[in-house]
Design a protein around this motif. Structure first.
Motif, mmCIF file in Angstrom:
data_model
loop_
_atom_site.group_PDB
_atom_site.id
_atom_site.type_symbol
_atom_site.label_atom_id
_atom_site.label_comp_id
_atom_site.label_asym_id
_atom_site.label_seq_id
_atom_site.Cartn_x
_atom_site.Cartn_y
_atom_site.Cartn_z
ATOM 1 N N SER A 94 9.032 0.930 -4.865
ATOM 2 C CA SER A 94 8.163 1.369 -6.011
ATOM 3 C C SER A 94 7.323 2.638 -5.698
ATOM 4 O O SER A 94 7.108 2.972 -4.402
ATOM 5 C CB SER A 94 7.073 0.358 -6.632
ATOM 6 N N GLU A 95 6.775 3.426 -6.579
ATOM 7 C CA GLU A 95 6.099 4.565 -6.171
ATOM 8 C C GLU A 95 4.775 4.342 -5.683
ATOM 9 O O GLU A 95 4.464 5.092 -4.640
ATOM 10 C CB GLU A 95 5.767 5.432 -7.607
ATOM 11 N N ASP A 96 4.209 3.089 -5.639
ATOM 12 C CA ASP A 96 3.112 2.692 -5.166
ATOM 13 C C ASP A 96 3.416 2.472 -3.502
ATOM 14 O O ASP A 96 2.453 2.937 -2.824
ATOM 15 C CB ASP A 96 2.583 1.254 -5.526
ATOM 16 N N LYS A 148 4.410 6.474 -2.117
ATOM 17 C CA LYS A 148 3.417 7.557 -2.151
ATOM 18 C C LYS A 148 2.694 7.453 -1.043
ATOM 19 O O LYS A 148 2.120 8.734 -0.892
ATOM 20 C CB LYS A 148 2.619 7.549 -3.438
#
Length: 107
Positions: free
Chosen positions: A67-69, A72
């Motif tokens: 996921s982007e979480d 990132k």
């Protein structure tokens, strides 16, 4: 002496894109325009960004979470790298230090 071959293209000398991560996706190196704005050099930054991306991807693999979480973290790592080095080159590149200007300043 004649050149064997010529290669060229546009480069964006602004230190790169600002956001590199999305769900299941990272952008690094040339694709992310990770070029030193003062020198136009980028291979060292591409290699460094690849290493950083590999570490983030390794963490995502261990969690089975892309996921982007999770990804990132790469954005944070790259921003720190920019702040520690390329950021200064970005600031200097804002000045007009073109060869024509330099030569015209010589008495």
């Amino acid at each position: 002496i004649q050149p064997i071959d010529l290669h060229g293209g546009n480069i964006y000398m602004n230190g790169g894109i600002k956001k590199h991560s999305k769900n299941g996706f990272l952008t690094i190196g040339d694709a992310a325009m990770q070029i030193n704005p003062l020198t136009g050099e980028g291979i060292r930054h591409a290699l460094h960004s690849g290493r950083m991306a590999a570490e983030v991807i390794e963490g995502a693999l261990s969690k089975n979470n892309f996921s982007e979480d999770i990804l990132k973290e790469y954005d944070r790592d790259w921003q720190k790298y920019i702040d520690d080095g390329i950021g200064e080159a970005n600031q200097v590149s804002l000045f007009d230090i073109s060869p024509q200007r330099v030569l015209s300043a010589i008495p």
